[in-house]
Design a protein around this motif. Structure first.
Motif, PDB file in Angstrom:
ATOM      1  N   TYR A 462       0.858  -1.193   0.000  1.00  0.00           N
ATOM      2  CA  TYR A 462       0.000   0.000   0.000  1.00  0.00           C
ATOM      3  C   TYR A 462       0.891   1.239   0.000  1.00  0.00           C
ATOM      4  O   TYR A 462       1.989   1.250   0.578  1.00  0.00           O
ATOM      5  N   GLY A 463       0.443   2.267  -0.683  1.00  0.00           N
ATOM      6  CA  GLY A 463       1.265   3.461  -0.769  1.00  0.00           C
ATOM      7  C   GLY A 463       0.479   4.651  -1.264  1.00  0.00           C
ATOM      8  O   GLY A 463      -0.704   4.555  -1.621  1.00  0.00           O
ATOM      9  N   LEU A 464       1.146   5.788  -1.286  1.00  0.00           N
ATOM     10  CA  LEU A 464       0.526   7.034  -1.722  1.00  0.00           C
ATOM     11  C   LEU A 464       1.555   7.828  -2.516  1.00  0.00           C
ATOM     12  O   LEU A 464       2.707   7.974  -2.096  1.00  0.00           O
ATOM     13  N   ARG A 465       1.124   8.328  -3.640  1.00  0.00           N
ATOM     14  CA  ARG A 465       1.961   9.198  -4.461  1.00  0.00           C
ATOM     15  C   ARG A 465       1.296  10.567  -4.550  1.00  0.00           C
ATOM     16  O   ARG A 465       0.087  10.663  -4.801  1.00  0.00           O
ATOM     17  N   LEU A 466       2.051  11.610  -4.315  1.00  0.00           N
ATOM     18  CA  LEU A 466       1.582  12.983  -4.483  1.00  0.00           C
ATOM     19  C   LEU A 466       2.275  13.558  -5.710  1.00  0.00           C
ATOM     20  O   LEU A 466       3.511  13.506  -5.814  1.00  0.00           O
ATOM     21  N   SER A 467       1.495  14.095  -6.636  1.00  0.00           N
ATOM     22  CA  SER A 467       2.066  14.630  -7.863  1.00  0.00           C
ATOM     23  C   SER A 467       1.572  16.053  -8.086  1.00  0.00           C
ATOM     24  O   SER A 467       0.539  16.465  -7.548  1.00  0.00           O
ATOM     25  N   GLY A 468       2.312  16.794  -8.884  1.00  0.00           N
ATOM     26  CA  GLY A 468       1.924  18.166  -9.184  1.00  0.00           C
ATOM     27  C   GLY A 468       2.521  18.620 -10.498  1.00  0.00           C
ATOM     28  O   GLY A 468       3.512  18.065 -10.984  1.00  0.00           O
ATOM     29  N   PHE A 469       1.907  19.649 -11.085  1.00  0.00           N
ATOM     30  CA  PHE A 469       2.378  20.198 -12.354  1.00  0.00           C
ATOM     31  C   PHE A 469       2.032  21.678 -12.399  1.00  0.00           C
ATOM     32  O   PHE A 469       0.920  22.079 -12.003  1.00  0.00           O
ATOM     33  N   THR A 470       2.972  22.481 -12.876  1.00  0.00           N
ATOM     34  CA  THR A 470       2.715  23.906 -12.998  1.00  0.00           C
ATOM     35  C   THR A 470       3.087  24.388 -14.388  1.00  0.00           C
ATOM     36  O   THR A 470       4.112  23.997 -14.946  1.00  0.00           O
ATOM     37  N   ASN A 471       2.235  25.237 -14.938  1.00  0.00           N
ATOM     38  CA  ASN A 471       2.433  25.818 -16.255  1.00  0.00           C
ATOM     39  C   ASN A 471       1.339  26.862 -16.458  1.00  0.00           C
ATOM     40  O   ASN A 471       0.241  26.747 -15.909  1.00  0.00           O
ATOM     41  N   ASP A 472       1.631  27.885 -17.220  1.00  0.00           N
ATOM     42  CA  ASP A 472       0.613  28.867 -17.583  1.00  0.00           C
ATOM     43  C   ASP A 472       0.008  29.525 -16.344  1.00  0.00           C
ATOM     44  O   ASP A 472      -1.201  29.768 -16.281  1.00  0.00           O
ATOM     45  N   ASN A 473       0.848  29.750 -15.319  1.00  0.00           N
ATOM     46  CA  ASN A 473       0.406  30.352 -14.053  1.00  0.00           C
ATOM     47  C   ASN A 473      -0.683  29.539 -13.367  1.00  0.00           C
ATOM     48  O   ASN A 473      -1.507  30.069 -12.631  1.00  0.00           O
ATOM     49  N   LYS A 474      -0.669  28.256 -13.633  1.00  0.00           N
ATOM     50  CA  LYS A 474      -1.655  27.365 -13.042  1.00  0.00           C
ATOM     51  C   LYS A 474      -0.933  26.181 -12.414  1.00  0.00           C
ATOM     52  O   LYS A 474       0.005  25.625 -12.994  1.00  0.00           O
ATOM     53  N   PHE A 475      -1.367  25.795 -11.207  1.00  0.00           N
ATOM     54  CA  PHE A 475      -0.776  24.644 -10.533  1.00  0.00           C
ATOM     55  C   PHE A 475      -1.843  23.583 -10.320  1.00  0.00           C
ATOM     56  O   PHE A 475      -2.939  23.862  -9.834  1.00  0.00           O
ATOM     57  N   TYR A 476      -1.517  22.354 -10.719  1.00  0.00           N
ATOM     58  CA  TYR A 476      -2.404  21.213 -10.492  1.00  0.00           C
ATOM     59  C   TYR A 476      -1.721  20.237  -9.536  1.00  0.00           C
ATOM     60  O   TYR A 476      -0.508  20.038  -9.600  1.00  0.00           O
ATOM     61  N   ALA A 477      -2.508  19.631  -8.672  1.00  0.00           N
ATOM     62  CA  ALA A 477      -1.997  18.631  -7.730  1.00  0.00           C
ATOM     63  C   ALA A 477      -2.840  17.374  -7.826  1.00  0.00           C
ATOM     64  O   ALA A 477      -4.054  17.438  -8.073  1.00  0.00           O
ATOM     65  N   GLY A 478      -2.194  16.247  -7.646  1.00  0.00           N
ATOM     66  CA  GLY A 478      -2.898  14.978  -7.698  1.00  0.00           C
ATOM     67  C   GLY A 478      -2.533  14.088  -6.521  1.00  0.00           C
ATOM     68  O   GLY A 478      -1.367  14.016  -6.124  1.00  0.00           O
ATOM     69  N   VAL A 479      -3.537  13.443  -5.947  1.00  0.00           N
ATOM     70  CA  VAL A 479      -3.343  12.469  -4.882  1.00  0.00           C
ATOM     71  C   VAL A 479      -3.617  11.095  -5.486  1.00  0.00           C
ATOM     72  O   VAL A 479      -4.720  10.829  -5.964  1.00  0.00           O
TER      73      VAL A 479
END
Length: 784
Positions: A462-479
């Motif tokens: 079992y595990g958890l990955r936290l991801s993110g991406f930034t571009n175009d003055n926008k930040f996205y995060a994923g769980v």
């Protein structure tokens, strides 16, 4: 543990965990091939008294806890195709035990292979396919060019794209939803010759592992699969070479020690040579007025790698890949030059902090680009696109005890995109225009996973990955939660289940059903949100008689924020490319069944896939644009209901191996007109224009696909090494499988459209284009 070199947070974490442990010692080290020093990935280490065991990770490292005592214990080391080694170890202190395994033909090898099945049965891994280069080299191939990506398509759940291509559509995912990494560096376009061959030279490859589901937490960035390809490290025992001469390519690999047992190198090259022949043909016919020159085309690959043992605890690896396709056509009045390719580089440092803690720090560089240059008298035109990554990551492997193995790490990537660059103008400079956009972005990831054993029968990863991406003055995060579990009923039977959420922040801009070099990668922006998926899978694995492994899995997958394009999309030289996008969703489900045999004279597998995939609910980002069937679900082109593959390899003798493959699949889908209507300018006048009428999207299924191939490998054993002649026949039954369909108007007189451009056809006929008839080939391979 050396506290001076270990990060403080890691020290605090590990100290707190060690409080929970009883009186134990740890043996750790690497497992290597005795003949060349290559690390063995997935080798099994078993303490025979208690039955506690582990396996080497992707870097060949293992760690196994033993109870503290003064009585020696037997530890068994085994790997598929190698002789088992049993060592007596006194567990009175932590020990470093590096083991080398040799190949052999003893009966014990059968035991090793049975154990490999049982290790797979015990593992929490599911939805995983592996292929060895030994298998790849004897399986029949198009024009005799062995290809590890095409071979993996013969496994269940991995239908290919169009005939002969290396496109992958895994469990309902698109061709852009596969993460392909070579020595941990991303490969954005893993194809040569418009998808008919992959970028991977089999002679340079050590291991390929494909995840269809149950993704480990260290992987992210794509929705449908992870294809982890690792290069050989180079022979650190002696100088050696392999190579081959085929109908379309020649290849040569050289490897050897820089300092025996401590460092090594490998250089592997491959090139086609059809252009050398066509140039001579063109030169011989250049004086003929009616002669049309044959265009130049060739591709090449170069793989390089060096590695150094810096000390007992440190290893350094440097590797690179350089590949290019070149297509040229030049005449007195017209020049056309088209080239595309990948460049990757990897610098990797392994460090052993303690017998329990191992770390791998990696820097990777990836670049893919294509360029088209055209020159007509007085005018030039250039178009191109590229994507470039710089990535830094650190991964830790911590064997807390025999019940818990922790993996954790972080990574960051800087992305650069050049989308649809266009430059055109006249030679005198009076006419000039340009277009295209440049983007930059950054992605981030951090993960923590624990593989825990609960009693004898139950194990959970079992595990958890936290991801993110930034571009175009926008930040996205994923769980992204990850879960995989196995319940072992007995050593020969287990039940498994998994769940994984994946995020994808990069999108492929293409309208073709095959992988083209002009495909463009595009980042998530303020308007285009990341794609994400959820997949659940359950399965059962059973070993029969110690020889056969039966696997049966069922899966369901949900896809969100899927990217498609509006009707009439203009994807080239468009500075407002986002106006061409439509965003929707999809789902897929199916079952996969396989039976595999890895030992004995007869080896191979049979695979069957039953699957369904749909996409729909697409809405254009530009409300003024249209998307057909916008509110409905429809079948994508790659929806294929049934897939069957049979692969057999038979060692007739030490010199002769026979192999054959049979592939059947439901036809792919296509979108064709179902009617037509005409416009007339004047009442009663002749029709001026015929307009096709399309029905439901991709409602037509192509004829079923069937192909059988066969090969014979005849080996020689000269004093200087080994060699073989491989005779293969592709499409043995000469079935003409459909590559695509087209509509041809029918007339009473076939010359009528030439005499009257607006002649009315009497009907329409659906016709197909096929690529490959029966094709024979011969390849000479050698090894010294």
């Amino acid at each position: 543990m050396n506290h001076k070199t270990t990060p403080l947070p890691v020290i605090l974490l590990l100290c707190s965990l060690n409080v929970l442990l009883g009186q134990q010692v740890t043996i750790s080290g690497t497992v290597n091939d005795d003949s060349n020093g290559e690390t063995l990935i997935g080798a099994t280490i078993l303490e025979t008294t208690s039955g506690n065991g582990t396996s080497t990770n992707e870097y060949g490292f293992y760690s196994l806890a033993l109870p503290l005592g003064n009585d020696t214990l037997t530890v068994e080391y085994s790997y598929v195709g190698f002789q088992t080694r049993r060592l007596r170890i006194l567990p009175n202190k932590d020990r470093k035990v590096n083991v080398k395994l040799g190949t052999g033909i003893e009966l014990q090898e059968v035991v090793v292979k049975a154990n490999s099945y049982q290790e797979q049965i015990r593992s929490t891994e599911m939805s995983v396919e592996e292929i060895t280069t030994r298998e790849v080299k004897v399986i029949p191939a198009l024009l005799g060019e062995t290809d590890i990506l095409k071979t993996i398509q013969l496994k269940p759940g991995i239908p290919s794209g169009s005939e002969g291509t290396t496109g992958l559509y895994v469990r309902g995912g698109g061709g852009d939803q596969n993460l392909i990494v070579l020595d941990e560096a991303v490969v954005y376009n893993a194809n040569h010759l418009f998808g008919f061959f992959s970028t991977f030279n089999t002679d340079a490859i050590k291991d390929l592992k494909l995840y269809k589901g149950g993704f480990p937490a260290q992987y992210g960035g794509r929705l449908s699969s992870v294809i982890d390809v690792r290069m050989k490290e180079g022979n650190n025992q002696r100088f050696a070479g392999t190579g081959g001469i085929g109908l379309i390519t020649s290849r040569l690999t050289l490897e050897g020690p820089i300092q025996k047992d401590k460092s090594s190198f490998i250089v592997s090259g491959r090139r086609t040579y059809a252009d050398l022949i066509t140039r001579q043909i063109n030169k011989a016919n250049e004086d003929k007025e009616d002669y049309t020159p044959i265009p130049d085309y060739y591709f090449y690959d170069l793989n390089t790698k060096v590695n150094f043992t810096l000390g007992e605890k440190d290893h350094l690896y440097l590797s690179g890949y350089f590949g290019r396709d070149v297509f040229n056509f030049n005449s007195d009045f017209f020049d056309f030059n088209f080239y595309w390719g990948n460049v990757t580089g990897t610098a990797r440092w392994n460090h052993v902090f303690s017998p329990k803690l191992f770390a791998n720090t990696t820097y990777t560089y990836s670049k893919y680009n294509y360029n088209i240059e055209t020159k007509v008298t007085g005018f030039s035109f250039k178009i191109g696109s590229d994507v470039q990554d710089n990535n830094l990551k650190t991964d830790f492997y911590y064997a807390l005890n025999n019940r818990h193995t922790l993996r954790f790490g972080v990574n960051t990537t800087h992305h650069q995109f050049g989308v649809g660059r266009l430059k055109a103008g006249s030679d005198d400079g009076e006419i000039s225009f340009s277009g295209g956009n440049d983007y930059t972005g950054a992605s981030f990831g951090a993960y923590l996973a624990d593989e825990a054993a609960f009693g004898v029968h139950w194990k959970v990863n079992y595990g958890l990955r936290l991801s993110g991406f930034t571009n175009d003055n926008k930040f996205y995060a994923g769980v992204e939660p990850r879960l995989a579990t196995v319940y072992n009923v007995n050593p020969d039977l287990s039940f498994k289940a998994s769940y994984a959420r994946m995020y994808q922040y990069l999108h492929l801009v293409t309208t073709s059903g095959i992988a083209l070099p002009t495909d463009v990668w595009y980042p998530s922006t303020s308007k285009i949100r990341p794609q994400y998926s959820d997949q659940i899978a359950i399965g059962v694995e059973k070993v029969l008689g110690g020889k056969y492994l039966i696997t049966n899995e069922y899966y369901v997958k949900w896809l969100n924020n899927q990217v498609d394009f509006v009707d009439g999309a203009r994807l080239f030289a468009n500075n407002d490319l986002e106006s061409e996008f439509a965003i929707g969703r999809g789902y897929g489900y199916g079952l996969e069944l396989s039976i595999e045999k890895q030992e004995g004279k007869l080896k191979g597998w049979i695979g069957y896939t039953l699957a369904l995939v749909k996409r729909g609910k697409f809405e254009p980002l530009d409300a003024s644009r249209n998307f057909s069937d916008a509110g409905n679900y429809f079948f994508p082109r790659y929806d294929r209901r049934h897939d069957v593959s049979v692969v057999a390899m038979y060692d007739l003798s030490k010199r002769i191996t026979l192999s054959a493959t049979v592939v059947y699949g439901s036809g792919d889908r296509t979108w064709m007109p179902v009617g037509r209507f005409t416009f007339q300018e004047v009442y009663g006048g002749d029709p001026q224009e015929f307009v096709p009428v399309f029905g439901e999207r991709n409602a037509i299924r192509l004829p079923y696909f069937f192909r059988s191939d066969a090969a014979i490998v005849y080996r020689f054993f000269p004093k200087w090494g080994e060699s073989d002649l491989t005779f293969s026949v592709f499409n043995l039954t000469n079935r003409r499988n459909a590559f695509f369909l087209y509509i041809e108007p029918q007339y009473e007189n076939k010359d009528e459209p030439l005499e009257n451009p607006i002649a009315i056809p009497t009907g329409l006929k659906l016709k197909q284009v096929s690529l490959f008839p029966i094709i024979g080939s011969i390849t000479f391979n050698f090894k010294f």
